[in-house]
Design an enzyme around this catalytic site. Sequence first.
Site, PDB file in Angstrom:
ATOM      1  N   ASP A 106     -34.969  -1.827 -18.574  1.00  0.00           N
ATOM      2  CA  ASP A 106     -33.528  -1.834 -18.870  1.00  0.00           C
ATOM      3  C   ASP A 106     -33.176  -1.159 -20.194  1.00  0.00           C
ATOM      4  O   ASP A 106     -32.037  -1.272 -20.650  1.00  0.00           O
ATOM      5  CB  ASP A 106     -33.035  -3.292 -18.917  1.00  0.00           C
ATOM      6  CG  ASP A 106     -32.805  -3.866 -17.532  1.00  0.00           C
ATOM      7  OD1 ASP A 106     -31.897  -3.386 -16.841  1.00  0.00           O
ATOM      8  OD2 ASP A 106     -33.559  -4.779 -17.139  1.00  0.00           O
ATOM      9  N   GLU A 149     -26.874  -0.783 -25.661  1.00  0.00           N
ATOM     10  CA  GLU A 149     -25.782  -1.573 -26.253  1.00  0.00           C
ATOM     11  C   GLU A 149     -26.156  -3.034 -26.465  1.00  0.00           C
ATOM     12  O   GLU A 149     -25.687  -3.678 -27.409  1.00  0.00           O
ATOM     13  CB  GLU A 149     -24.562  -1.517 -25.310  1.00  0.00           C
ATOM     14  CG  GLU A 149     -23.460  -2.475 -25.683  1.00  0.00           C
ATOM     15  CD  GLU A 149     -22.307  -2.494 -24.692  1.00  0.00           C
ATOM     16  OE1 GLU A 149     -22.556  -2.718 -23.491  1.00  0.00           O
ATOM     17  OE2 GLU A 149     -21.177  -2.274 -25.118  1.00  0.00           O
ATOM     18  N   ASP A 150     -27.004  -3.559 -25.578  1.00  0.00           N
ATOM     19  CA  ASP A 150     -27.308  -4.986 -25.641  1.00  0.00           C
ATOM     20  C   ASP A 150     -28.172  -5.374 -26.831  1.00  0.00           C
ATOM     21  O   ASP A 150     -28.327  -6.558 -27.125  1.00  0.00           O
ATOM     22  CB  ASP A 150     -27.997  -5.428 -24.332  1.00  0.00           C
ATOM     23  CG  ASP A 150     -27.037  -5.367 -23.167  1.00  0.00           C
ATOM     24  OD1 ASP A 150     -25.877  -5.788 -23.344  1.00  0.00           O
ATOM     25  OD2 ASP A 150     -27.433  -4.870 -22.098  1.00  0.00           O
ATOM     26  N   ARG A 194     -36.290  -8.113 -21.912  1.00  0.00           N
ATOM     27  CA  ARG A 194     -35.631  -7.090 -22.735  1.00  0.00           C
ATOM     28  C   ARG A 194     -35.923  -7.232 -24.231  1.00  0.00           C
ATOM     29  O   ARG A 194     -35.496  -6.392 -25.028  1.00  0.00           O
ATOM     30  CB  ARG A 194     -34.120  -7.107 -22.455  1.00  0.00           C
ATOM     31  CG  ARG A 194     -33.803  -6.845 -20.968  1.00  0.00           C
ATOM     32  CD  ARG A 194     -32.388  -6.405 -20.741  1.00  0.00           C
ATOM     33  NE  ARG A 194     -32.069  -5.236 -21.528  1.00  0.00           N
ATOM     34  CZ  ARG A 194     -30.848  -4.727 -21.641  1.00  0.00           C
ATOM     35  NH1 ARG A 194     -29.852  -5.286 -21.002  1.00  0.00           N
ATOM     36  NH2 ARG A 194     -30.620  -3.658 -22.387  1.00  0.00           N
ATOM     37  N   ARG A 210     -26.180 -14.410 -20.345  1.00  0.00           N
ATOM     38  CA  ARG A 210     -27.091 -13.829 -21.339  1.00  0.00           C
ATOM     39  C   ARG A 210     -26.870 -14.322 -22.765  1.00  0.00           C
ATOM     40  O   ARG A 210     -27.793 -14.337 -23.574  1.00  0.00           O
ATOM     41  CB  ARG A 210     -26.938 -12.299 -21.325  1.00  0.00           C
ATOM     42  CG  ARG A 210     -27.332 -11.646 -20.009  1.00  0.00           C
ATOM     43  CD  ARG A 210     -28.834 -11.721 -19.795  1.00  0.00           C
ATOM     44  NE  ARG A 210     -29.190 -11.152 -18.510  1.00  0.00           N
ATOM     45  CZ  ARG A 210     -29.370  -9.853 -18.289  1.00  0.00           C
ATOM     46  NH1 ARG A 210     -29.213  -8.986 -19.275  1.00  0.00           N
ATOM     47  NH2 ARG A 210     -29.706  -9.421 -17.090  1.00  0.00           N
ATOM     48  N   HIS A 230     -21.672  -9.317 -17.958  1.00  0.00           N
ATOM     49  CA  HIS A 230     -21.298  -9.339 -19.379  1.00  0.00           C
ATOM     50  C   HIS A 230     -19.781  -9.378 -19.536  1.00  0.00           C
ATOM     51  O   HIS A 230     -19.033  -8.976 -18.627  1.00  0.00           O
ATOM     52  CB  HIS A 230     -21.807  -8.069 -20.074  1.00  0.00           C
ATOM     53  CG  HIS A 230     -23.283  -8.032 -20.316  1.00  0.00           C
ATOM     54  ND1 HIS A 230     -24.081  -6.968 -19.965  1.00  0.00           N
ATOM     55  CD2 HIS A 230     -24.110  -8.941 -20.907  1.00  0.00           C
ATOM     56  CE1 HIS A 230     -25.328  -7.209 -20.318  1.00  0.00           C
ATOM     57  NE2 HIS A 230     -25.382  -8.398 -20.891  1.00  0.00           N
ATOM     58  N   CYS A 284     -22.656   0.399 -21.902  1.00  0.00           N
ATOM     59  CA  CYS A 284     -24.038  -0.097 -22.045  1.00  0.00           C
ATOM     60  C   CYS A 284     -24.994   0.956 -22.600  1.00  0.00           C
ATOM     61  O   CYS A 284     -26.023   0.609 -23.169  1.00  0.00           O
ATOM     62  CB  CYS A 284     -24.586  -0.550 -20.696  1.00  0.00           C
ATOM     63  SG  CYS A 284     -23.497  -1.605 -19.778  1.00  0.00           S
TER      64      CYS A 284
END
Length: 331
Positions: free
Chosen positions: A137, A142-143, A162, A207, A237, A324
């Site tokens: 991923d 962005e995460d 992740r 998340r 999200h 993202c």
Amino acid sequence: MVRTRNNGCVEPLAVRGETCGTGLQPVFSPVENRSHNRLTDFATDCRAPRKSFTAARMTILRRRSLESFFEKGYTPLMKFALTRDISPAINQCELTHLDRAPIDLARAREQHDAYCGLLSELAWTVIRLPTSIDLPDSVFVEDTAVVTNEVAILTKPGAASRLAELPPVLDVLANFCEMEFVLPPATLDGGDVLTVGKNVWVGVGDRTNQQGFESLRNYLQPHGYTVRSAQTKGCLHLKTAVNRAASDCLIVNPNWIDPRIFSEWKVIEIDPSEPFAANVLWLGEVTLVSKSYPKSRDRLESHGVLCRTIDMSELAKAEGGLTCCSILFDA
Ligand code: GLY
């Protein structure tokens, strides 16, 4: 991001990747456009509420010449987009609300290249981090971090698979920013953080947990941000459900988040036949919209939003969208 080591100037070695050992592949934007674009960014930041994006921008530009901009002490910052290439293991990505559908890696990479190319064309300096087979991923960079003008926060992604994405992102951002860290048991995905000026909404759910929200609030409140939690239903999200679409408005899927929490803002609803259309990427001058959502694009344009269309259909199968794939910041 204002706290750079060199009084607002870019550290060239960091951009070239020579100091951080991450194999950066920078794509430089045309230098001649940078001051102009910084100016227009500044213009949109100073918008009058509820004016159309273009009108606000033109008003400010008429009022301020380039000279007065510099006289007032503003530094012409560069705009950076940190991106990460698509892992060969993208077909093993996390999925929460979508059924698995085969992702064509070559096509996904073409689309991602086009995304980076468009950012570059729009005068963003694109930093491309390499990926690996262990990080399915990682393109959804962005995460991994939340970057504001005052501070950057390395997140703690809510999917355990992740966590290994974080170190190279830290390596890059630490060259530009003062870094803070979300610590366990807190979890926070950058995709759950919507920032509009000094207002921040944090989606608490799949998340991001309550501690993640509180951790971000603790870092941002001292810098004058109002940080609120927001409840989504049915999507991964917060930014799957709502995003900034222009200087003065948001685009929202009302089935996934209650638009009334954004009552101070002009809210445009997506076309109901395009549930993922709220994931647009506002770039100050234009807003990127996925080619898959033409009806929602029409809605934005009818409200005066300048749009550019880009095909992200392969990454959409990985439950990712336009926001993202980059972390945007000034330095
Ligand atoms: N596949 C995107 C994510 O689950 O984080």
